[in-house]
Design a protein around this motif. Structure first.
Motif: not given
Length: 283
Positions: A8, A152, A155, A169-171, A174, A240, A243-244, A248
């Motif tokens: 991140p 996504g 983000h 698209r990862e934040h 989040c 992370h 999300q990845h 997302t």
């Protein structure tokens, strides 16, 4: 973004000082963006129309200074928006309103209750297992490809605004990053509450739950302020990766347009609020 799973990015840089801190939530057909004072939601209707609604918050968690109340206040702030959102945009489809997700929530609640009444596991193990089971409805909700794509898009739009360049698209802020701290603090709090006398156990559990939300929120805030600390990086890694790899997806141009419409509407109200505050201060 590639499947390499990059770390991140830092959440704050000197050139971000004038940026408004924003949050967001993905819907099954749109994006909600909210700031310290306002909210905006944009959706894509079934016939392809882009619709936007916005307004000022009635409950503002940014005004809460108590460390114990900050976390619960932030959750309450978002939930307080839902009735107004549904009134202004009745076509909005919330993540948890699908019948399958509601059934999963009911089933998860029954399973967690049965697990916590079991005597085969230690109190801490029961709380940890219960926390994992409680994630089932969220996991089912995010399986919708549209929801993951709008997540996504949320983000990308907020991250690009904050950093001044196109983001992945990862934040880093989040809520997925809170899962680890929240589960750990909830398990410890629940295990301690289970040792309370029977007549005090219910209020003890409620206090433990509020304390877990407060503790995880403070830990999350520390992670954002110290993104390069080894402990922060370790705590952020599961969120992370979640999300990845799961929560997302890359949005389409139309989905990204929806997120950017929500972002623009929210920023317009936030700037109005800042201008009004500056005018008040000047007097």
């Amino acid at each position: 973004m590639s499947d390499s799973g990059s770390e991140p990015k830092q959440a704050h840089r000197p050139d971000q000082d004038d940026k408004i801190r924003l949050g967001g939530m993905a819907l099954a057909n749109g994006v909600l963006v909210h700031g310290p004072n306002s909210w905006a939601c944009a959706i894509r209707t079934r016939d392809g129309e882009l619709r936007v609604a916005s307004g000022y918050k009635r409950l503002r968690a940014s005004r809460v200074r108590s460390a114990f109340l900050r976390g619960p206040a932030r959750l309450a702030e978002v939930f307080a928006l839902m009735p107004e959102l549904r009134r202004r945009l009745p076509e909005a489809r919330l993540p948890f309103q699908r019948p399958a997700v509601l059934a999963a929530m009911a089933g998860s609640a029954v399973a967690v209750r049965a697990l916590k009444e079991s005597t085969r596991l230690s109190p801490l193990a029961r709380e940890l297992a219960g926390g994992i089971l409680s994630l089932a409805p969220a996991a089912l909700a995010v399986r919708s490809s549209d929801l993951a794509a709008y997540h996504g898009a949320e983000h990308i739009s907020i991250g690009s605004y904050e950093h001044g360049e196109r983001r992945a698209r990862e934040h880093e802020r989040c809520g997925s990053h809170m899962i680890g701290p929240l589960m750990a603090s909830s398990a410890v709090g629940g295990a301690l509450a289970a040792r309370a006398p029977a007549h005090l156990r219910a209020p003890a559990r409620l206090t433990a739950q509020l304390g877990a939300v407060a503790a995880s929120t403070e830990i999350f805030g520390w992670m954002i302020r110290n993104p390069d600390h080894p402990v922060s990086r370790a705590l952020a890694r599961p969120g992370h990766e979640l999300q990845h790899r799961f929560a997302t997806a890359e949005p389409t141009a139309e989905q990204l347009e929806v997120a950017e419409a929500a972002l623009a509407a929210c920023l317009a109200l936030e700037r109005e609020a800042e201008a009004e505050a500056d005018g008040t201060d000047a007097h």
